[in-house]
Write an enzyme that holds these catalytic residues in place. Structure first.
Site, mmCIF file in Angstrom:
data_model
loop_
_atom_site.group_PDB
_atom_site.id
_atom_site.type_symbol
_atom_site.label_atom_id
_atom_site.label_comp_id
_atom_site.label_asym_id
_atom_site.label_seq_id
_atom_site.Cartn_x
_atom_site.Cartn_y
_atom_site.Cartn_z
ATOM 1 N N TYR A 141 0.832 -1.205 0.000
ATOM 2 C CA TYR A 141 0.000 0.000 0.000
ATOM 3 C C TYR A 141 0.866 1.255 0.000
ATOM 4 C CZ TYR A 141 -3.097 3.654 1.771
ATOM 5 O OH TYR A 141 -3.783 4.837 1.927
ATOM 6 N N ASP B 145 2.949 -3.395 9.772
ATOM 7 C CA ASP B 145 2.566 -2.291 10.656
ATOM 8 C C ASP B 145 3.786 -1.449 11.002
ATOM 9 O OD1 ASP B 145 0.325 -1.217 11.815
ATOM 10 O OD2 ASP B 145 0.553 -2.268 13.717
HETATM 11 C C1 UD1 Z 1 -2.001 3.387 7.332
HETATM 12 C C2 UD1 Z 1 -1.407 4.771 7.170
HETATM 13 C C3 UD1 Z 1 -2.513 5.775 6.974
HETATM 14 C C4 UD1 Z 1 -3.416 5.333 5.844
HETATM 15 C C5 UD1 Z 1 -3.976 3.973 6.150
HETATM 16 C C6 UD1 Z 1 -4.844 3.472 5.012
HETATM 17 C C7 UD1 Z 1 0.614 4.795 8.516
HETATM 18 C C8 UD1 Z 1 1.254 5.376 9.705
HETATM 19 N N1 UD1 Z 1 -0.662 5.149 8.340
HETATM 20 O O1 UD1 Z 1 -2.709 3.373 8.532
HETATM 21 O O2 UD1 Z 1 -1.974 7.053 6.680
HETATM 22 O O3 UD1 Z 1 -4.467 6.233 5.744
HETATM 23 O O4 UD1 Z 1 -2.898 3.083 6.292
HETATM 24 O O5 UD1 Z 1 -5.535 2.338 5.367
HETATM 25 O O6 UD1 Z 1 1.205 4.084 7.746
HETATM 26 N N2 UD1 Z 1 -5.201 -1.849 14.902
HETATM 27 C C9 UD1 Z 1 -5.594 -2.549 16.048
HETATM 28 N N3 UD1 Z 1 -6.834 -3.103 16.058
HETATM 29 C C10 UD1 Z 1 -7.708 -3.030 15.011
HETATM 30 C C11 UD1 Z 1 -7.288 -2.318 13.855
HETATM 31 C C12 UD1 Z 1 -6.023 -1.747 13.837
HETATM 32 O O7 UD1 Z 1 -4.842 -2.654 17.018
HETATM 33 O O8 UD1 Z 1 -8.835 -3.551 15.114
HETATM 34 C C13 UD1 Z 1 -3.885 -1.190 14.931
HETATM 35 C C14 UD1 Z 1 -2.991 -1.491 13.757
HETATM 36 O O9 UD1 Z 1 -2.221 -2.662 13.961
HETATM 37 C C15 UD1 Z 1 -2.125 -0.223 13.727
HETATM 38 C C16 UD1 Z 1 -3.084 0.871 14.212
HETATM 39 O O10 UD1 Z 1 -4.139 0.204 14.882
HETATM 40 O O11 UD1 Z 1 -1.047 -0.340 14.630
HETATM 41 C C17 UD1 Z 1 -3.668 1.697 13.087
HETATM 42 O O12 UD1 Z 1 -4.181 0.820 12.097
HETATM 43 P P1 UD1 Z 1 -5.070 1.347 10.867
HETATM 44 O O13 UD1 Z 1 -6.189 2.160 11.389
HETATM 45 O O14 UD1 Z 1 -5.380 0.184 9.991
HETATM 46 O O15 UD1 Z 1 -4.119 2.353 10.132
HETATM 47 P P2 UD1 Z 1 -2.545 2.308 9.684
HETATM 48 O O16 UD1 Z 1 -2.183 0.977 9.182
HETATM 49 O O17 UD1 Z 1 -1.743 2.967 10.739
#
Ligand code: UD1
Length: 313
Positions: free
Chosen positions: A142, A274
């Site tokens: 991505y 991640d």
């Molecule tokens: C990434 C990008 C963001 C982009 C997005 C698109 C980075 C820093 N950010 O977001 O700019 O808009 O992709 O999809 O690269 N998590 C949990 N539980 C859950 C879901 C997620 O713990 O149920 C955790 C994930 O492991 C992660 C964090 O929450 O550590 C954020 O996850 P998510 O909301 O999917 O976004 P990013 O992967 O950070």
């Protein structure tokens, strides 16, 4: 004739941008292929001219761009884990469609394309905050795809003189974000689950942090980018965020307060691809656009929870 085109107009960010433009009395065309966008997200956007189609199709991209002055390119296939599971689809939606859009925009005489770039371009470099001078270090497919789109934007600015502005979003959240997919953003998922009394799952120890950005700030940054002086902004890449970061554990505590959830939190394995910490230096967007985030995290989350409450009713 619409002055603005919003791609991904049935998605969370696209529909929010379109709504803001319509509220300002602007004429707007939206396009979406409903791969992740939702028809119900078009509610309230009846004044927008809407096209259903895929931008990777040249005739669709040409129709979308005809007579338009400014494009907000939000269409993409978001999610890091989705791209890990299926890199080809991410590439098609984020790279092929972006290039097709740029070709069509140039042919149609579009003046400016504002692009939804991603903080994921920075990858897991330890330097915080992330600033635009840092060498990109994308990890997930991505991140690579969104970064490729950025490079195409800049190329079209340099080679063809198309005005382009790339805004690197940092974890945008707010009303209209879909909480139902396995690939939904964490705040959408947590808001919904905690409101209905379901256990949220944290991947890893919860000490990872993000510069979560409320949608209204993102929309405002886009509107500024659309009208900023071309000499200052064309071909530029800039962060669009808040300049503050918060851990998932802190998020859960605030959400307990906002939702009344008193149950447990489940911990699962960290996600592949991640990154640990994400925080933006937003001084460039401030300097070039006059951008300043008006809504802080807690207030944004409060408004978001209120919106998800209306869905849960
Ligand atoms: C990434 C990008 C963001 C982009 C997005 C698109 C980075 C820093 N950010 O977001 O700019 O808009 O992709 O999809 O690269 N998590 C949990 N539980 C859950 C879901 C997620 O713990 O149920 C955790 C994930 O492991 C992660 C964090 O929450 O550590 C954020 O996850 P998510 O909301 O999917 O976004 P990013 O992967 O950070």
């Amino acid at each position: 004739m619409p002055r603005y085109l919003v791609t991904g107009a049935a998605g969370f960010i696209g529909r929010s941008l379109a709504a803001a433009l319509l509220a300002r009395g602007e004429s707007v065309r939206g396009i979406d292929n409903f791969s992740t966008g939702k028809r119900h997200n078009l509610l309230g956007l009846e004044a927008m001219e809407f096209l259903e189609g895929d931008l990777a199709d040249p005739s669709v991209a040409a129709r979308a761009c005809s007579d338009v002055e400014i494009v907000f390119h939000q269409a993409a296939l978001p999610s890091v884990p989705r791209s890990v599971a299926d890199p080809l689809s991410t590439n098609a939606a984020c790279v092929d469609a972006t290039l097709q859009l740029l070709v069509a925009a140039r042919a149609a005489g579009v003046r400016r394309v504002v692009y939804a770039a991603s903080s994921s371009a920075y990858g897991d470099t330890p330097t915080l905050p992330k600033h635009e001078g840092m060498t990109p270090n994308p990890i997930s497919p991505y991140a690579v795809a969104k970064l490729a789109g950025e490079y195409y934007m800049r190329s079209f600015a340099r080679v063809y003189g198309l005005e382009t502005v790339c805004l690197r979003y940092f974890n945008v959240f707010g009303p209209w974000q879909d909480p139902t997919s396995q690939y939904s953003g964490v705040l959408a998922v947590f808001c919904r689950r905690m409101l209905v009394g379901q256990t949220p799952t944290i991947h890893g120890d919860g000490e990872q942090s993000r510069d979560f950005t409320f949608i209204q700030n993102t929309v405002e940054g886009n509107l500024l980018a659309a009208h900023a002086d071309a000499a200052a902004v064309s071909g530029q890449v800039m962060n669009l965020a808040t300049g503050h970061r918060i851990t998932l554990n802190q998020v859960v505590e605030i959400l307990r307060d906002l939702t009344g959830y008193e149950g447990p939190v489940h911990h699962a394995e960290p996600r592949a691809g991640d990154i640990r910490h994400s925080l933006a230096d937003i001084s460039l967007a401030h300097r070039l656009l006059g951008y300043q985030p008006a809504i802080n995290f807690r207030e944004g989350l409060r408004r978001t929870v209120e919106w998800y409450k209306t869905l849960a009713d």
